[in-house]
Design an enzyme around this catalytic site. Structure first.
Site, mmCIF file in Angstrom:
data_model
loop_
_atom_site.group_PDB
_atom_site.id
_atom_site.type_symbol
_atom_site.label_atom_id
_atom_site.label_comp_id
_atom_site.label_asym_id
_atom_site.label_seq_id
_atom_site.Cartn_x
_atom_site.Cartn_y
_atom_site.Cartn_z
ATOM 1 N N GLN A 1 0.832 -1.218 0.000
ATOM 2 C CA GLN A 1 0.000 0.000 0.000
ATOM 3 C C GLN A 1 0.864 1.264 0.000
ATOM 4 O O GLN A 1 0.449 2.301 -0.499
ATOM 5 C CB GLN A 1 -0.913 0.028 1.238
ATOM 6 C CG GLN A 1 -2.033 -0.987 1.242
ATOM 7 C CD GLN A 1 -1.649 -2.245 1.980
ATOM 8 O OE1 GLN A 1 -0.482 -2.641 1.975
ATOM 9 N NE2 GLN A 1 -2.609 -2.888 2.607
ATOM 10 N N ASN B 1 -2.660 -1.597 13.886
ATOM 11 C CA ASN B 1 -2.489 -0.983 12.555
ATOM 12 C C ASN B 1 -1.778 -1.984 11.644
ATOM 13 O O ASN B 1 -1.422 -3.091 12.063
ATOM 14 C CB ASN B 1 -1.707 0.337 12.657
ATOM 15 C CG ASN B 1 -1.708 1.100 11.348
ATOM 16 O OD1 ASN B 1 -2.766 1.281 10.744
ATOM 17 N ND2 ASN B 1 -0.556 1.531 10.879
ATOM 18 N N ASP C 1 -6.414 0.860 12.651
ATOM 19 C CA ASP C 1 -7.670 0.193 12.280
ATOM 20 C C ASP C 1 -8.567 -0.009 13.484
ATOM 21 O O ASP C 1 -9.775 -0.142 13.350
ATOM 22 C CB ASP C 1 -7.378 -1.134 11.595
ATOM 23 C CG ASP C 1 -6.822 -0.846 10.207
ATOM 24 O OD1 ASP C 1 -5.619 -0.522 10.115
ATOM 25 O OD2 ASP C 1 -7.605 -0.883 9.243
HETATM 26 O O1 MRU Z 1 -5.286 -3.568 5.032
HETATM 27 P P1 MRU Z 1 -5.564 -2.109 4.822
HETATM 28 O O2 MRU Z 1 -4.904 -1.544 3.624
HETATM 29 O O3 MRU Z 1 -7.042 -1.813 4.885
HETATM 30 O O4 MRU Z 1 -4.907 -1.413 6.088
HETATM 31 C C1 MRU Z 1 -4.998 -0.029 6.240
HETATM 32 C C2 MRU Z 1 -4.236 0.462 7.410
HETATM 33 O O5 MRU Z 1 -3.630 -0.279 8.133
HETATM 34 C C3 MRU Z 1 -4.321 1.925 7.712
HETATM 35 O O6 MRU Z 1 -3.174 2.331 8.364
HETATM 36 C C4 MRU Z 1 -5.548 2.165 8.601
HETATM 37 O O7 MRU Z 1 -6.719 1.714 8.017
HETATM 38 C C5 MRU Z 1 -5.731 3.551 9.032
HETATM 39 S S1 MRU Z 1 -5.661 4.715 7.743
HETATM 40 C C6 MRU Z 1 -6.910 5.587 7.492
#
Ligand code: MRU
Length: 354
Positions: free
Chosen positions: A196, A247, A237
């Protein structure tokens, strides 16, 4: 353009298909909440606040899909939709928070008839999405106050406009500091296994003309030990009531190295991501995803045939490694057990959600 939105012309949910970025900007259309739930699992949409908004619009969609002619039947259909959506991904609490918020509207006794409930659900989903943008902006400026001209910030995963309805959380702090004219540089963790950081965060920084370098996740410790990082900013999260932060996998390692090297570590967390029902981080469910995400990179195997892998998508950083939690209601400092609850309760009251 917003990451997730309701299309009022077609009564469908639209979402940027994040699996195609940075190569193509494709907007996917959903007229069925089951398909939308699947799209959350498959990460068309990802990032806790974006997932929450997608689920809210998914509930509004479910209300329109339901052919119920009385309120009890509609509520049953909505509860089923909530169950399906909640199962899409386990860690981001914004998902269940949004579903619960929409179900509360569905049970409002002041509403008369099923059509009024359907309209009220869409209004609430839209309100949630609009609030997300406004909250991110506020959070961004609260965090930017901690950033000095000339700073280098280390960032993990993607926490920008794509991870939210618009603007972002940790990247929102970076955008706000940049908007204030501060000359900053970003070290972007590539964020294995789904990348990401390299795919999405670099794309967002490119678009805004912010100076950055992509680094392999393994390089972060080197940059911190050699004094090349002023601050680490990450999203979350789900953050527990005591300030433990779940996170993207790899965040914990960053936090430990940051503390060892005296680098401030700030999670940037809207209060919607704080779960006051969970006393500490070990109670946060951690999503374990398909091992192929580790074993195969862009269609190419990177390990011998027969290799096995583990793929936890998140980890928990105990609050002792956290310098402060940046929220829309201000920066929360220790003692977290007391200050997290107080801040979240105050924010929810102000937002009419208490
Ligand atoms: O697996 P993902 O890409 O959904 O994980 C996203 C994250 O870990 C972000 O750091 C988290 O959602 C907070 S960002 C708004």
């Amino acid at each position: 353009m917003r990451t997730v939105y309701w299309d009022y012309d077609t009564d469908t949910v639209k979402m940027i298909d994040q699996r195609q970025i940075p190569w193509e900007l494709v907007v996917a259309t959903f007229d069925d909440y089951h398909k939308l739930a699947r799209a959350i699992t498959e990460m068309y949409v990802r990032g806790a606040p974006a997932i929450g908004a997608a689920a809210a619009f998914g509930m509004a969609l479910a209300a329109r899909q339901s052919d119920a002619s009385d309120r009890m039947a509609l509520l049953r259909d909505l509860e089923e939709a909530g169950r399906v959506l909640n199962e899409a991904r386990p860690t981001a609490v914004n998902l269940s928070w949004a579903v619960a918020r929409l179900l509360r509207v569905a049970t409002n006794e002041e509403l008369e008839g099923v059509d009024e409930v359907r309209d009220a659900l869409l209004t609430e989903a839209q309100r949630l999405a609009d609030q997300d943008v406004e909250i991110n902006r506020r959070m961004g400026y609260n965090g930017a106050a901690l950033v000095s001209d000339g700073d280098t910030l280390l960032h993990h995963c993607n926490t920008g406009a794509l991870a939210t309805v618009d603007w972002g959380t940790a990247l929102g702090v970076i955008f706000a500091a940049h908007e204030q004219g501060k000359n900053i540089h970003v070290l972007v963790d590539e964020t294995r296994p789904r990348l990401q950081g390299s795919l999405l965060t670099c794309w967002e920084l490119e678009q805004r003309g912010i100076s950055y370098d992509l680094i392999a996740d393994n390089a972060a410790g080197h940059f911190m030990r050699t004094g090349q990082v002023n601050m680490v900013v990450v999203g979350s999260d789900r953050t527990a009531a005591n300030g433990d932060v779940a996170n993207k996998i790899g965040t914990y390692k960053l936090a430990v190295v940051a503390k060892e090297n005296g680098v401030p570590f700030y999670p940037v967390v809207p209060t919607s991501t704080i779960d006051l029902n969970l006393e500490h981080g070990d109670l946060i469910p951690i999503e374990e995803r398909d091992p192929d995400e580790v074993l195969i990179v862009r269609g190419q195997p990177i390990a011998p045939v027969g290799a096995t892998a583990r793929n936890p998508a998140f980890d928990v950083t105990p609050h002792r490694y956290v310098t402060g939690i940046i929220t829309e209601a201000g920066v929360i400092y220790p003692p977290f057990v007391k200050n997290v609850r107080e801040t979240v309760e105050r924010a929810r009251k102000e937002q009419g959600l208490a």
